[in-house]
Design a protein around this motif. Sequence first.
Motif, PDB file in Angstrom:
ATOM      1  N   ARG A  16       1.303  -0.917  -0.037  1.00  0.00           N
ATOM      2  CA  ARG A  16       0.083  -0.538   0.310  1.00  0.00           C
ATOM      3  C   ARG A  16       0.988   1.260  -0.315  1.00  0.00           C
ATOM      4  NH1 ARG A  16      -1.315   3.751  -0.176  1.00  0.00           N
ATOM      5  NH2 ARG A  16      -3.416   5.206   0.569  1.00  0.00           N
ATOM      6  N   THR A  20       2.061   4.603  -3.273  1.00  0.00           N
ATOM      7  CA  THR A  20       1.346   5.929  -3.532  1.00  0.00           C
ATOM      8  C   THR A  20       3.461   5.844  -3.307  1.00  0.00           C
ATOM      9  OG1 THR A  20      -0.199   5.758  -1.689  1.00  0.00           O
ATOM     10  CG2 THR A  20       1.419   7.515  -1.611  1.00  0.00           C
ATOM     11  N   ARG A  23       3.700   6.388  -6.996  1.00  0.00           N
ATOM     12  CA  ARG A  23       2.341   7.844  -7.611  1.00  0.00           C
ATOM     13  C   ARG A  23       3.758   8.904  -7.620  1.00  0.00           C
ATOM     14  NH1 ARG A  23      -0.701  10.831  -6.274  1.00  0.00           N
ATOM     15  NH2 ARG A  23      -1.227   9.639  -4.061  1.00  0.00           N
ATOM     16  N   PRO A 298      -8.520   2.354   4.268  1.00  0.00           N
ATOM     17  CA  PRO A 298      -9.374   2.430   2.969  1.00  0.00           C
ATOM     18  C   PRO A 298     -10.696   3.248   2.887  1.00  0.00           C
ATOM     19  CG  PRO A 298      -7.751   1.073   3.089  1.00  0.00           C
ATOM     20  CD  PRO A 298      -7.832   1.545   4.616  1.00  0.00           C
ATOM     21  N   GLU A 301     -10.353   6.363   2.739  1.00  0.00           N
ATOM     22  CA  GLU A 301      -9.594   7.372   1.763  1.00  0.00           C
ATOM     23  C   GLU A 301     -10.506   7.051   0.670  1.00  0.00           C
ATOM     24  OE1 GLU A 301      -5.097   6.561   1.837  1.00  0.00           O
ATOM     25  OE2 GLU A 301      -6.318   4.924   1.066  1.00  0.00           O
ATOM     26  N   ASP A 307      -5.424  10.646  -0.344  1.00  0.00           N
ATOM     27  CA  ASP A 307      -4.527   9.043  -0.476  1.00  0.00           C
ATOM     28  C   ASP A 307      -3.884  10.178   1.368  1.00  0.00           C
ATOM     29  OD1 ASP A 307      -2.168   8.019  -0.136  1.00  0.00           O
ATOM     30  OD2 ASP A 307      -2.065   8.125  -2.290  1.00  0.00           O
ATOM     31  N   GLU A 310      -0.112   9.634   1.378  1.00  0.00           N
ATOM     32  CA  GLU A 310       0.623  10.422   0.779  1.00  0.00           C
ATOM     33  C   GLU A 310       0.222  11.733   2.047  1.00  0.00           C
ATOM     34  OE1 GLU A 310      -1.038  12.438  -2.621  1.00  0.00           O
ATOM     35  OE2 GLU A 310      -0.951  14.422  -2.447  1.00  0.00           O
ATOM     36  N   ARG A 366     -11.449  -2.113  -5.204  1.00  0.00           N
ATOM     37  CA  ARG A 366      -9.625  -2.289  -4.314  1.00  0.00           C
ATOM     38  C   ARG A 366      -9.828  -3.818  -3.576  1.00  0.00           C
ATOM     39  NH1 ARG A 366      -8.052   2.904  -0.611  1.00  0.00           N
ATOM     40  NH2 ARG A 366      -6.113   1.750   0.151  1.00  0.00           N
TER      41      ARG A 366
END
Length: 454
Positions: A16, A20, A23, A298, A301, A307, A310, A366
């Motif tokens: 997980r 992030t 990204r 999650p 989120e 996120d 993040e 997800r």
Amino acid sequence: MFKKILIANRGEIARRVIRTCKRMGVQTVAVYSDADRDLPYVSEADEAVHIGGASPLESYLQVERIVEAARSTGAEAIHPGYGFLSENPVLMQACKDHGIAFIGPRPDAAERMGNKTAARELVRAHAIPVVPGTPGPVRGIEEARNHAAAISYPIIVKAAAGGGGIGMQVVKSEEELEKALQAAQARAAQAFGDDSVYLEKYVEGPHHIEIQILGDGKGNVHHVFERECSVQRRHQKIIEESPSPFITPELREKMTAMAVAAGKAVDYVNAGTIECLVDMHRNYYFLEMNTRLQVEHPVTEMVSGLDLVEQQLRIAAGEGISFDPASVAQKGHAIEARIYAENPNNFFPSPGRLTKYVEPLGEHIRVDAGFREGNEVTMHYDPMIAKLIVWGETRTEAVRRLREALENYHIEGIKTNIPFLKLVCEDADFAAGNYDTHFVERVQKRLKEQKVKL
Ligand code: ADP
């Protein structure tokens, strides 16, 4: 932003965090034990360092080796995930000593909230309601007897250093107290290396509702609404959702304000969770604070669009948060179901090799999984295989989507709790959002009466 971070964890949470980081263009270093060599997170990270034997004590709890792995790979920060060293002051201090950023709370906040009885006293001083109970740990049976009589039965004996529902004992009357006290102390010593226990009033038919907060490191604490976590077995969550079907807008307002106040009381920095019990009359009580990312993050989120990993990274890097707190809302409805390697009839672990592993696909589905086909779920760690999270415009749509996704989840080689989760989705009370923390026991009782084997 950091260029490279080390993830001091394993399985789905390591993956997980990697997702992030990829990204955001942050490089990742995984650490792994003998048992985890073949897990997906090890190959998905940019680098991986072997840190020891299969048992957590020989690997994921080895502060020195983890810090050394960060130093040798040039990682600027450590993300601890949840469990293992995530709330460990020794790792926080070691990071500080070596100039490594800890993607978590400041040590003083972690320390003040780490012990449950100390945390209760701290928030009480800020006029936050706590479940009636002992102000500190209780030692001998005499002391326990006096306190229990004053609180009035039923009571619950809990580990001060506790977590994961471990070591809790519900006591209905004085005759049961001595045995329960001893059992709780023994279990606490074994699981946490600390046998301190305390007593609380046992709240009948409560809801477990928690508030996600974020301390931005610039003096602000924000909330990202609630999660309802009352579907539990052995005091451990298996299904979580947001929004809670139980709380009213007025109660949401009060509880989120209380959570922000609790965060401010320790000048909190990082993502954190204020866990509460809410009784059937909708009175709420602070239970504890978790100073880390939660397993069930999650669902927050999915409804907020944020996120949280993040935000943790940005806060730890000194940037603060990257969203406008006033614009955060709960959009639609999200539900998470934890998929465990366990017997669905009695919830006993069922480790082994995943000879077949096929995840459900689809819009608003997800899956945060730690394993792929061919991997082995071992006895060394928590038997959670994955988390299945779905989103819907409405709760009804989310429940329907969860049911369909469970139908399309195919795991062979071990037993899983999927048959039980399917049953929950079909339950009329669950569909109506009408459940409390005794819900799972009620479903099990019904199965027994009907002589149904899953
Ligand atoms: P842990 O940190 O071990 O998870 P918590 O204090 O968060 O322990 O409690 C876990 C669960 O145990 C709660 O969600 C609730 O279902 C049950 N529980 C804990 N304290 C009480 C209480 N005083 N009364 C009734 N149930 C409780």
